[in-house]
Design a protein around this motif. Structure first.
Motif, PDB file in Angstrom:
ATOM      1  N   PRO A  82       0.781  -1.236   0.000  1.00  0.00           N
ATOM      2  CA  PRO A  82       0.000   0.000   0.000  1.00  0.00           C
ATOM      3  C   PRO A  82       0.817   1.294   0.000  1.00  0.00           C
ATOM      4  O   PRO A  82       0.262   2.374  -0.128  1.00  0.00           O
ATOM      5  CB  PRO A  82      -0.805  -0.113   1.302  1.00  0.00           C
ATOM      6  N   LEU A  83       2.141   1.219   0.156  1.00  0.00           N
ATOM      7  CA  LEU A  83       2.974   2.414   0.196  1.00  0.00           C
ATOM      8  C   LEU A  83       3.697   2.627  -1.130  1.00  0.00           C
ATOM      9  O   LEU A  83       4.058   1.663  -1.807  1.00  0.00           O
ATOM     10  CB  LEU A  83       4.009   2.304   1.320  1.00  0.00           C
ATOM     11  N   PHE A  84       3.940   3.877  -1.480  1.00  0.00           N
ATOM     12  CA  PHE A  84       4.698   4.249  -2.683  1.00  0.00           C
ATOM     13  C   PHE A  84       4.117   3.606  -3.942  1.00  0.00           C
ATOM     14  O   PHE A  84       4.830   3.000  -4.742  1.00  0.00           O
ATOM     15  CB  PHE A  84       6.180   3.894  -2.533  1.00  0.00           C
ATOM     16  N   MET A  85       2.817   3.784  -4.110  1.00  0.00           N
ATOM     17  CA  MET A  85       2.115   3.173  -5.237  1.00  0.00           C
ATOM     18  C   MET A  85       2.468   3.800  -6.587  1.00  0.00           C
ATOM     19  O   MET A  85       2.047   3.320  -7.623  1.00  0.00           O
ATOM     20  CB  MET A  85       0.605   3.279  -5.019  1.00  0.00           C
ATOM     21  N   ASP A  86       3.251   4.862  -6.569  1.00  0.00           N
ATOM     22  CA  ASP A  86       3.660   5.508  -7.811  1.00  0.00           C
ATOM     23  C   ASP A  86       5.097   5.166  -8.193  1.00  0.00           C
ATOM     24  O   ASP A  86       5.639   5.709  -9.140  1.00  0.00           O
ATOM     25  CB  ASP A  86       3.516   7.026  -7.690  1.00  0.00           C
TER      26      ASP A  86
END
Length: 194
Positions: A82-86
């Motif tokens: 869920p973190l740094f989805m980009d």
């Protein structure tokens, strides 16, 4: 619990799926890249994006440096967390440390453009977007509350994980990346099916 869990596999306790608070981690198999007194970083290995690599590259140009013949996951991009989805990343055996690398003695997690450009099949790379992260002592607390099952990532342990097909697929992927001979690439058929 003593010590740190770098180079381990965590599997979310199936019982937590009844609690909406933990719905987003239910069924996840997370490889811990790094764990220290500062916290931990891991990546989920058992859920793929529905879009193919080429489609995701339209909005994330870094992925355009890859071709499916270089990846153990072929045209699949893993939903890593869920973190740094980009930010796409490569998990591989590539021994080089780039400017944006997190690693351990076995595998490296690379976010750097140079890592994508120099990716080769013998690094046994897989590609993903997103990560998991824990602050100081957070992972230890979650383990104490039985949110996760911990498995050392030895070959014998990975081959005996008794969970569902997606978790078995994640264990197979990790075993393939850590223990297979990259020259004739031998992938397990049960991994390729998920």
């Amino acid at each position: 619990m003593t010590g740190f869990l770098t180079d381990s596999l965590l599997i979310a306790n199936p019982a937590i799926s009844d609690n909406p608070k933990f719905e987003n981690i239910a069924g996840k198999a997370v490889y811990i890249i790094e764990h220290s007194d500062k916290g931990a970083v891991g990546v989920s290995l058992n859920q793929n994006y529905s879009k193919r690599l080429e489609e995701l590259a339209e909005t994330l140009p870094l992925l355009g440096n890859l071709s499916e013949d270089r990846l153990v996951t072929k045209n699949k991009v893993i939903a890593g967390g869920p973190l740094f989805m980009d930010r796409p990343w490569l998990l591989s055996r590539n021994p080089k440390r780039y400017q944006s690398t997190i690693g351990n003695d076995c595998l490296r997690l690379n976010f750097d453009q140079e890592a994508f450009q120099s990716c080769t099949p013998d690094h046994l790379p897989c590609c993903s977007i997103g990560t998991f992260g824990w602050g100081p002592r957070q992972l230890e607390q979650e383990l104490a509350h039985s949110l996760w099952h911990h498995f050392p990532s030895t070959l014998d342990v990975l081959e005996s994980i008794p969970f569902d097909a997606s978790v078995v697929g994640a264990a197979d992927l990790l075993a393939l990346m850590k223990y297979s001979d990259p020259t004739p690439r031998k992938a397990k058929s049960r991994f390729l099916s998920w």
